[in-house]
Design a protein around this motif. Structure first.
Motif, PDB file in Angstrom:
ATOM      1  N   THR A  16       0.816  -1.210   0.000  1.00 53.25           N
ATOM      2  CA  THR A  16       0.000   0.000   0.000  1.00 53.25           C
ATOM      3  C   THR A  16       0.851   1.262   0.000  1.00 53.25           C
ATOM      4  OG1 THR A  16      -0.137   0.024   2.418  1.00 53.25           O
ATOM      5  CG2 THR A  16      -1.878  -1.160   1.224  1.00 53.25           C
ATOM      6  N   ASP A  17       2.149   1.108   0.222  1.00 54.77           N
ATOM      7  CA  ASP A  17       3.035   2.273   0.259  1.00 54.77           C
ATOM      8  C   ASP A  17       4.396   1.857  -0.282  1.00 54.77           C
ATOM      9  OD1 ASP A  17       4.635   4.485   0.843  1.00 54.77           O
ATOM     10  OD2 ASP A  17       3.628   4.883   2.765  1.00 54.77           O
ATOM     11  N   ARG A  18       4.556   1.998  -1.574  1.00 51.37           N
ATOM     12  CA  ARG A  18       5.779   1.550  -2.239  1.00 51.37           C
ATOM     13  C   ARG A  18       7.005   2.303  -1.726  1.00 51.37           C
ATOM     14  NH1 ARG A  18       8.453   2.049  -7.363  1.00 51.37           N
ATOM     15  NH2 ARG A  18       8.912  -0.014  -8.256  1.00 51.37           N
ATOM     16  N   ARG A  19       6.869   3.605  -1.525  1.00 52.77           N
ATOM     17  CA  ARG A  19       8.002   4.396  -1.051  1.00 52.77           C
ATOM     18  C   ARG A  19       8.460   3.924   0.325  1.00 52.77           C
ATOM     19  NH1 ARG A  19       7.547  10.848  -0.955  1.00 52.77           N
ATOM     20  NH2 ARG A  19       7.665  10.441  -3.202  1.00 52.77           N
ATOM     21  N   ALA A  20       7.505   3.673   1.231  1.00 51.63           N
ATOM     22  CA  ALA A  20       7.866   3.218   2.577  1.00 51.63           C
ATOM     23  C   ALA A  20       8.532   1.845   2.525  1.00 51.63           C
ATOM     24  CB  ALA A  20       6.631   3.172   3.464  1.00 51.63           C
ATOM     25  N   ALA A  21       8.043   0.974   1.664  1.00 52.93           N
ATOM     26  CA  ALA A  21       8.637  -0.360   1.555  1.00 52.93           C
ATOM     27  C   ALA A  21      10.063  -0.279   1.041  1.00 52.93           C
ATOM     28  CB  ALA A  21       7.792  -1.236   0.633  1.00 52.93           C
ATOM     29  N   ASP A  77      20.800  -5.205  -0.080  1.00 50.96           N
ATOM     30  CA  ASP A  77      21.241  -6.201  -1.059  1.00 50.96           C
ATOM     31  C   ASP A  77      20.120  -6.636  -2.000  1.00 50.96           C
ATOM     32  OD1 ASP A  77      20.224  -7.307   1.440  1.00 50.96           O
ATOM     33  OD2 ASP A  77      20.633  -9.289   0.586  1.00 50.96           O
ATOM     34  N   VAL A  78      18.851  -6.476  -1.572  1.00 51.52           N
ATOM     35  CA  VAL A  78      17.739  -6.877  -2.440  1.00 51.52           C
ATOM     36  C   VAL A  78      16.866  -5.677  -2.819  1.00 51.52           C
ATOM     37  CG1 VAL A  78      17.703  -9.232  -1.563  1.00 51.52           C
ATOM     38  CG2 VAL A  78      16.285  -7.504  -0.450  1.00 51.52           C
ATOM     39  N   ARG A  79      17.356  -4.490  -2.555  1.00 47.70           N
ATOM     40  CA  ARG A  79      16.544  -3.295  -2.798  1.00 47.70           C
ATOM     41  C   ARG A  79      16.137  -3.169  -4.263  1.00 47.70           C
ATOM     42  NH1 ARG A  79      15.159   1.760  -5.199  1.00 47.70           N
ATOM     43  NH2 ARG A  79      14.537   3.208  -3.552  1.00 47.70           N
ATOM     44  N   ASP A  80      17.062  -3.383  -5.173  1.00 47.43           N
ATOM     45  CA  ASP A  80      16.747  -3.243  -6.601  1.00 47.43           C
ATOM     46  C   ASP A  80      15.727  -4.283  -7.045  1.00 47.43           C
ATOM     47  OD1 ASP A  80      18.494  -1.138  -6.721  1.00 47.43           O
ATOM     48  OD2 ASP A  80      20.113  -2.273  -7.695  1.00 47.43           O
ATOM     49  N   ALA A  81      15.862  -5.495  -6.531  1.00 44.29           N
ATOM     50  CA  ALA A  81      14.904  -6.544  -6.885  1.00 44.29           C
ATOM     51  C   ALA A  81      13.512  -6.196  -6.372  1.00 44.29           C
ATOM     52  CB  ALA A  81      15.361  -7.880  -6.322  1.00 44.29           C
ATOM     53  N   LEU A  82      13.433  -5.645  -5.167  1.00 44.11           N
ATOM     54  CA  LEU A  82      12.135  -5.274  -4.619  1.00 44.11           C
ATOM     55  C   LEU A  82      11.531  -4.097  -5.377  1.00 44.11           C
ATOM     56  CD1 LEU A  82      12.747  -5.621  -0.775  1.00 44.11           C
ATOM     57  CD2 LEU A  82      11.780  -7.282  -2.363  1.00 44.11           C
ATOM     58  N   GLU A  83      12.363  -3.183  -5.792  1.00 42.49           N
ATOM     59  CA  GLU A  83      11.854  -2.050  -6.569  1.00 42.49           C
ATOM     60  C   GLU A  83      11.212  -2.536  -7.863  1.00 42.49           C
ATOM     61  OE1 GLU A  83      13.266   2.374  -8.075  1.00 42.49           O
ATOM     62  OE2 GLU A  83      14.792   0.831  -7.726  1.00 42.49           O
ATOM     63  N   ALA A  84      11.808  -3.547  -8.484  1.00 44.30           N
ATOM     64  CA  ALA A  84      11.248  -4.094  -9.719  1.00 44.30           C
ATOM     65  C   ALA A  84       9.972  -4.886  -9.471  1.00 44.30           C
ATOM     66  CB  ALA A  84      12.287  -4.981 -10.409  1.00 44.30           C
ATOM     67  N   LEU A  85       9.858  -5.501  -8.301  1.00 42.65           N
ATOM     68  CA  LEU A  85       8.723  -6.376  -8.013  1.00 42.65           C
ATOM     69  C   LEU A  85       7.484  -5.638  -7.516  1.00 42.65           C
ATOM     70  CD1 LEU A  85      10.305  -9.449  -6.153  1.00 42.65           C
ATOM     71  CD2 LEU A  85       8.847  -9.552  -8.185  1.00 42.65           C
ATOM     72  N   LEU A  86       7.673  -4.654  -6.633  1.00 42.52           N
ATOM     73  CA  LEU A  86       6.561  -4.113  -5.865  1.00 42.52           C
ATOM     74  C   LEU A  86       5.631  -3.235  -6.704  1.00 42.52           C
ATOM     75  CD1 LEU A  86       8.414  -3.227  -2.558  1.00 42.52           C
ATOM     76  CD2 LEU A  86       6.464  -4.783  -2.753  1.00 42.52           C
ATOM     77  N   THR A  87       4.347  -3.503  -6.596  1.00 34.71           N
ATOM     78  CA  THR A  87       3.311  -2.678  -7.197  1.00 34.71           C
ATOM     79  C   THR A  87       2.452  -2.102  -6.089  1.00 34.71           C
ATOM     80  OG1 THR A  87       3.234  -3.986  -9.224  1.00 34.71           O
ATOM     81  CG2 THR A  87       1.292  -2.672  -8.710  1.00 34.71           C
ATOM     82  N   GLU A  88       2.170  -0.798  -6.157  1.00 31.94           N
ATOM     83  CA  GLU A  88       1.350  -0.166  -5.123  1.00 31.94           C
ATOM     84  C   GLU A  88      -0.126  -0.378  -5.428  1.00 31.94           C
ATOM     85  OE1 GLU A  88       0.794   4.365  -3.625  1.00 31.94           O
ATOM     86  OE2 GLU A  88       2.792   3.488  -3.322  1.00 31.94           O
ATOM     87  N   VAL A  89      -0.879  -0.741  -4.379  1.00 34.97           N
ATOM     88  CA  VAL A  89      -2.323  -0.939  -4.508  1.00 34.97           C
ATOM     89  C   VAL A  89      -3.008  -0.228  -3.348  1.00 34.97           C
ATOM     90  CG1 VAL A  89      -2.088  -3.169  -5.686  1.00 34.97           C
ATOM     91  CG2 VAL A  89      -2.269  -3.105  -3.187  1.00 34.97           C
ATOM     92  N   PRO A  90      -4.281   0.089  -3.478  1.00 31.99           N
ATOM     93  CA  PRO A  90      -5.001   0.706  -2.351  1.00 31.99           C
ATOM     94  C   PRO A  90      -5.109  -0.258  -1.177  1.00 31.99           C
ATOM     95  CG  PRO A  90      -6.214   0.970  -4.419  1.00 31.99           C
ATOM     96  CD  PRO A  90      -5.118  -0.005  -4.697  1.00 31.99           C
ATOM     97  N   GLU A  91      -5.317   0.291   0.004  1.00 28.54           N
ATOM     98  CA  GLU A  91      -5.438  -0.538   1.202  1.00 28.54           C
ATOM     99  C   GLU A  91      -6.598  -1.519   1.082  1.00 28.54           C
ATOM    100  OE1 GLU A  91      -5.925   0.004   6.075  1.00 28.54           O
ATOM    101  OE2 GLU A  91      -5.622   1.748   4.767  1.00 28.54           O
ATOM    102  N   THR A  92      -7.692  -1.072   0.475  1.00 34.15           N
ATOM    103  CA  THR A  92      -8.836  -1.975   0.310  1.00 34.15           C
ATOM    104  C   THR A  92      -8.494  -3.156  -0.583  1.00 34.15           C
ATOM    105  OG1 THR A  92      -9.619  -0.558  -1.503  1.00 34.15           O
ATOM    106  CG2 THR A  92     -10.584  -0.191   0.698  1.00 34.15           C
ATOM    107  N   THR A  93      -7.666  -2.929  -1.576  1.00 29.46           N
ATOM    108  CA  THR A  93      -7.256  -4.025  -2.458  1.00 29.46           C
ATOM    109  C   THR A  93      -6.374  -5.012  -1.713  1.00 29.46           C
ATOM    110  OG1 THR A  93      -7.360  -2.588  -4.409  1.00 29.46           O
ATOM    111  CG2 THR A  93      -6.034  -4.590  -4.595  1.00 29.46           C
ATOM    112  N   LEU A  94      -5.407  -4.512  -0.932  1.00 26.58           N
ATOM    113  CA  LEU A  94      -4.548  -5.410  -0.171  1.00 26.58           C
ATOM    114  C   LEU A  94      -5.369  -6.256   0.793  1.00 26.58           C
ATOM    115  CD1 LEU A  94      -1.721  -6.410   0.569  1.00 26.58           C
ATOM    116  CD2 LEU A  94      -1.600  -4.573   2.266  1.00 26.58           C
ATOM    117  N   LYS A  95      -6.349  -5.649   1.468  1.00 29.72           N
ATOM    118  CA  LYS A  95      -7.173  -6.394   2.419  1.00 29.72           C
ATOM    119  C   LYS A  95      -8.044  -7.427   1.710  1.00 29.72           C
ATOM    120  CE  LYS A  95      -7.310  -3.068   6.210  1.00 29.72           C
ATOM    121  NZ  LYS A  95      -8.157  -2.187   7.065  1.00 29.72           N
TER     122      LYS A  95
END
Length: 292
Positions: A83-88, A98-116
């Motif tokens: 729900t918060d790509r920047r915070a992650a 060491d895995v920051r770049d991989a996570l940046e490529a993977l993570l997609t931001e979604v609304p809180e309602t979608t995550l729940k």
């Protein structure tokens, strides 16, 4: 504990929870959002569709630290949301560069309602992902390989999902070859994976029968055994621990080469299962074994 409190898994699984959503089939891979997909609307629908398509056959990585460990130990992760790509990513900068770049490529931001909707009880870090379960054949090959330089931990008919996850986390930390469960508990149940902080991907985790245990001398923990302080546990030991309620099964006791006891004050009935595993692995490492 070396990382912030968000690393601590919740332990609300209950004492007798066994067998969750069945076994996991291997989902198709490479189906997740591309690195170009960002937090905007254009990336979100693809991530959610991918999640729905793969959810029933995948391992749920619940929280930042589970995803971090899975990526660090080369799990196949088709989709990850937050729900918060920047915070992650700030968390990655702080705790897992060491895995920051991989996570940046993977993570997609979604609304809180979608995550729940995807994860009814999201982790406090508001990160979740799906991973491909390692093949059973590959894990069995690792467990059967000899000579072996680190022990295998066996949980004989465990009942508590949180305890099983904590043991897998311990085993990964000590560099154990793997963790085997007997009985009905699924060691890849989502609550176990959450308790293990994603470290299932750092060691071989499988459910076997007593007859299928890996090779090596079996040292079974039992109050009637020899005091562990007088023993040196070999690197190829199979370290077996009975269930929280009933101890060793008759089948495991018959299979044991040695019965071993942990020091304990009289009138104290038992240790927590994960505590017993931690004490035993520490004794192994302190008397000659070494974490990987």
């Amino acid at each position: 504990m070396n990382e912030r409190d968000a690393d601590a898994p919740e332990t609300t699984a209950g004492a007798d929870a066994v067998d969750g959503p069945g076994t996991f089939a291997r989902p198709e891979t490479g189906a997740g959002p591309s690195a170009a997909d960002g937090p905007g609307d254009e990336g979100r629908p693809d991530a959610v569709r991918t999640w729905h398509r793969l959810a029933d056959g995948s391992v749920l990585l619940d929280g930042f630290h589970a995803l971090k460990h899975a990526v660090r130990f080369r799990a196949d992760v088709p989709v990850a949301v937050t729900t918060d790509r920047r915070a992650a990513l700030e968390l990655a900068d702080e705790l897992a560069p060491d895995v920051r770049d991989a996570l940046e490529a993977l993570l997609t931001e979604v609304p809180e309602t979608t995550l729940k909707a995807l994860v009814p009880r999201p982790h406090p870090t508001s990160v979740a992902a799906l991973a491909v379960r390692p093949s059973r054949a590959a894990n069995l090959g690792i467990l059967a390989r000899t000579p072996r330089s680190t022990p295998v931990v066996v949980l004989d008919n465990p009942r508590n999902l949180g305890n099983a996850g904590a043991v897998i986390r311990l085993a990964a930390g000590f560099g154990a070859t793997g963790v085997v469960t007997t009985g009905t508990l699924d060691p890849w149940h989502p609550t176990v994976v959450r308790g293990g902080a994603g470290l299932h991907f750092a060691t071989a985790v499988e459910r076997l029968t007593v007859d299928e245990l890996p090779p090596g001398p079996v040292f079974a923990l039992d109050p009637e055994g020899e005091d562990i302080r007088g023993l040196k546990l070999p690197d190829d030991a199979v370290l077996a621990f009975g269930s929280e309620r009933t101890g060793l099964s008759p089948e495991l006791r018959a299979r044991a080469d040695h019965l071993v006891a942990l020091p304990m004050r009289p009138q104290v009935s038992s240790y927590n299962l994960a505590t017993s595993v931690a004490m035993t692995l520490f004794h192994w490492s302190a008397t000659g074994g070494a974490p990987a």
